[in-house]
Design a protein around this motif. Structure first.
Motif, PDB file in Angstrom:
ATOM      1  N   ALA A  79     -14.185   2.953 -31.202  1.00 33.12           N
ATOM      2  CA  ALA A  79     -14.174   3.602 -29.887  1.00 33.12           C
ATOM      3  C   ALA A  79     -12.814   3.443 -29.221  1.00 33.12           C
ATOM      4  N   ILE A  80     -12.231   2.269 -29.345  1.00 32.13           N
ATOM      5  CA  ILE A  80     -10.890   2.040 -28.784  1.00 32.13           C
ATOM      6  C   ILE A  80      -9.883   2.956 -29.460  1.00 32.13           C
ATOM      7  N   SER A  81      -9.981   3.072 -30.783  1.00 34.14           N
ATOM      8  CA  SER A  81      -9.053   3.908 -31.542  1.00 34.14           C
ATOM      9  C   SER A  81      -9.117   5.362 -31.084  1.00 34.14           C
ATOM     10  N   LEU A  82     -10.329   5.905 -30.936  1.00 32.98           N
ATOM     11  CA  LEU A  82     -10.473   7.294 -30.509  1.00 32.98           C
ATOM     12  C   LEU A  82     -10.039   7.480 -29.054  1.00 32.98           C
ATOM     13  N   ALA A  83     -10.426   6.538 -28.188  1.00 33.37           N
ATOM     14  CA  ALA A  83     -10.074   6.655 -26.771  1.00 33.37           C
ATOM     15  C   ALA A  83      -8.566   6.584 -26.577  1.00 33.37           C
ATOM     16  N   THR A  84      -7.890   5.779 -27.384  1.00 29.42           N
ATOM     17  CA  THR A  84      -6.433   5.657 -27.291  1.00 29.42           C
ATOM     18  C   THR A  84      -5.761   6.995 -27.563  1.00 29.42           C
ATOM     19  N   GLU A  85      -6.355   7.786 -28.457  1.00 29.80           N
ATOM     20  CA  GLU A  85      -5.785   9.085 -28.812  1.00 29.80           C
ATOM     21  C   GLU A  85      -6.392  10.229 -28.005  1.00 29.80           C
ATOM     22  N   GLY A  86      -7.234   9.881 -27.021  1.00 27.79           N
ATOM     23  CA  GLY A  86      -7.847  10.918 -26.190  1.00 27.79           C
ATOM     24  C   GLY A  86      -8.968  11.669 -26.870  1.00 27.79           C
ATOM     25  N   ASP A  87      -9.514  11.088 -27.943  1.00 22.54           N
ATOM     26  CA  ASP A  87     -10.573  11.760 -28.704  1.00 22.54           C
ATOM     27  C   ASP A  87     -11.929  11.086 -28.524  1.00 22.54           C
ATOM     28  N   GLU A  88     -12.141  10.408 -27.413  1.00 18.73           N
ATOM     29  CA  GLU A  88     -13.380   9.650 -27.248  1.00 18.73           C
ATOM     30  C   GLU A  88     -14.631  10.530 -27.293  1.00 18.73           C
ATOM     31  N   LYS A  89     -14.470  11.821 -26.956  1.00 21.83           N
ATOM     32  CA  LYS A  89     -15.625  12.725 -26.996  1.00 21.83           C
ATOM     33  C   LYS A  89     -16.117  12.961 -28.423  1.00 21.83           C
ATOM     34  N   LYS A  90     -15.272  12.638 -29.415  1.00 25.87           N
ATOM     35  CA  LYS A  90     -15.654  12.835 -30.808  1.00 25.87           C
ATOM     36  C   LYS A  90     -16.476  11.668 -31.348  1.00 25.87           C
ATOM     37  N   PHE A  91     -16.563  10.586 -30.581  1.00 23.77           N
ATOM     38  CA  PHE A  91     -17.256   9.391 -31.064  1.00 23.77           C
ATOM     39  C   PHE A  91     -18.712   9.688 -31.380  1.00 23.77           C
ATOM     40  N   ASP A  93     -20.034  12.518 -32.143  1.00 23.36           N
ATOM     41  CA  ASP A  93     -20.105  13.374 -33.337  1.00 23.36           C
ATOM     42  C   ASP A  93     -20.022  12.546 -34.608  1.00 23.36           C
ATOM     43  N   ALA A  94     -19.171  11.525 -34.591  1.00 17.09           N
ATOM     44  CA  ALA A  94     -18.951  10.707 -35.790  1.00 17.09           C
ATOM     45  C   ALA A  94     -20.150   9.837 -36.123  1.00 17.09           C
ATOM     46  N   THR A  95     -20.856   9.357 -35.115  1.00 12.36           N
ATOM     47  CA  THR A  95     -21.890   8.350 -35.345  1.00 12.36           C
ATOM     48  C   THR A  95     -23.317   8.879 -35.219  1.00 12.36           C
ATOM     49  N   SER A  96     -23.458  10.184 -34.993  1.00 11.18           N
ATOM     50  CA  SER A  96     -24.803  10.724 -34.773  1.00 11.18           C
ATOM     51  C   SER A  96     -25.263  11.635 -35.904  1.00 11.18           C
ATOM     52  N   GLY A  97     -24.645  11.473 -37.077  1.00  6.54           N
ATOM     53  CA  GLY A  97     -25.028  12.320 -38.201  1.00  6.54           C
ATOM     54  C   GLY A  97     -26.402  11.966 -38.741  1.00  6.54           C
ATOM     55  N   ASP A  98     -26.902  12.836 -39.625  1.00  5.92           N
ATOM     56  CA  ASP A  98     -28.207  12.604 -40.239  1.00  5.92           C
ATOM     57  C   ASP A  98     -28.168  11.359 -41.119  1.00  5.92           C
ATOM     58  N   CYS A  99     -29.314  10.776 -41.331  1.00  6.14           N
ATOM     59  CA  CYS A  99     -29.436   9.604 -42.200  1.00  6.14           C
ATOM     60  C   CYS A  99     -29.128  10.032 -43.642  1.00  6.14           C
ATOM     61  N   VAL A 100     -28.204   9.333 -44.273  1.00  6.33           N
ATOM     62  CA  VAL A 100     -27.815   9.649 -45.649  1.00  6.33           C
ATOM     63  C   VAL A 100     -28.813   9.062 -46.638  1.00  6.33           C
ATOM     64  N   CYS A 101     -29.226   7.828 -46.352  1.00 10.64           N
ATOM     65  CA  CYS A 101     -30.109   7.109 -47.267  1.00 10.64           C
ATOM     66  C   CYS A 101     -30.741   5.951 -46.503  1.00 10.64           C
TER      67      CYS A 101
END
Length: 335
Positions: A79-91, A93-101
């Motif tokens: 979250a710090i990494s994305l927020a530092t680059e102004g991409d916190e809104k993508k967090f 998207d990254a962590t809410s994907g479907d269950c893989v297994c």
């Protein structure tokens, strides 16, 4: 800049703060701010830029807690990494994907970074996928998870996982046992991932039936692998000939995932990496995808991310110095 107050009265603060406020302490350490809990609010104090960044990160974490997700060290660092680059809104998207297994212990496996999410999407849609990047980004683990899911759904009839048995400072001949005993240490990470997904007992049963095979790359020569999920791990240590041999084993109804880290090639000096060459030769071919991971996709201990960043900076300095020397020599010759 004045202190910032964040209302957390509607959030489960136990999950947000962590045991013994460990999540808040990590934010303070990473961002250089002071965080105080006051009733239903958090007070942020410190440098204006750091406080503003911390506010964005806390907002991300509050949203995670609200949707029932767990907060851990990896998520905070990402979250710090994305927020530092102004991409916190993508967090989200990254962590809410479907269950893989779902592992043998009932734990759902989902993407944890944007790089992982793209990798999973490509594995869903392409027949051959290359996952290329540093250690700790989940390249092999997610590939095994997808293979197990495809096997459980009967989309494939078997799982084949292989990697080159390349010596890294210790001769295979010095190790005890027969050939299988000698190569087992090289295959151990693959065994561990499979044990996690299906359990040791189920794994042994499937191996006896020939439904799961974990073997050195040399065992693949001369075979045609139909209706299988095939994973080639540590592909940076294949030669171009080995890579071509592997890719041409793929039969009907099969999917192949190739993973590797081109910064950790253990081949003898003068030997070209089959993975590096494949990246040049196969790019642009339909139904083949290349997914690149970076230090931001590391999901191991946060220190691993910092180590990778340090090496990347060192490699860049070395490359820049080499270019400067070339330019200087060229200028002298022109003179």
């Amino acid at each position: 800049m004045p202190d910032i107050l964040i209302d957390v009265s509607t959030v489960n603060v136990g999950k947000l703060f962590g045991d013994f406020d460990m999540n808040l302490k990590l934010l303070e350490k990473e961002l250089g701010v002071s965080i105080f809990s006051r009733g239903g609010s958090l007070k942020l104090s410190g440098d204006a830029g750091a406080v503003a960044l911390c506010e964005r990160v806390v907002t991300i974490l509050c949203e995670e807690v609200t949707r029932g997700a767990e907060i851990n060290e990896q998520k905070i660092i990402y979250a710090i990494s994305l927020a530092t680059e102004g991409d916190e809104k993508k967090f989200h998207d990254a962590t809410s994907g479907d269950c893989v297994c779902v592992t043998s212990k009932g734990k759902p496996i989902r993407s944890k970074t944007l790089g992982q999410k793209k990798y999973i999407e490509e594995m869903n849609n392409k027949s051959i996928v290359f996952g290329i990047g540093p250690a700790g980004t989940g390249k092999t683990y997610l590939a095994v998870a997808k293979a197990v899911t495809a096997f459980r759904k009967k989309e494939v009839s078997r799982i084949i996982i292989t990697r080159p048995a390349v010596e890294a400072g210790e001769k295979l001949g010095f190790l005890p046992g027969d050939l299988q005993n000698k190569v087992d240490p090289y295959l151990r990470p693959l065994y561990d991932a499979l044990y996690d997904m299906i359990g040791m007992e189920s794994y042994n049963n499937y191996v006896e039936k020939g439904a799961i095979e974990v073997a050195p790359l040399a065992y693949m020569r001369g075979r045609t692998l139909d209706n299988a999920y095939i994973i080639l791990d540590e592909a940076q240590n294949t030669t171009p000939e080995q890579m071509k041999m592997f890719l041409t084993r793929i039969g009907f109804g099969s999917k192949a995932i190739i993973t590797g880290d081109i910064t950790q090639v253990d081949l003898p000096d003068g030997k070209r990496s089959g993975l590096v060459e494949a990246m040049k030769i196969l790019s642009g071919i339909d139904d083949i995808a290349f997914c690149s991971f970076s230090h931001k996709d590391v999901v191991r201990h946060p220190l691993v991310m910092k180590i990778i960043q340090a090496y990347e900076k060192h490699d860049k300095r070395v490359a820049d110095a080499r270019e400067r020397r070339k330019s200087t020599k060229g200028g002298r010759r022109d003179a």
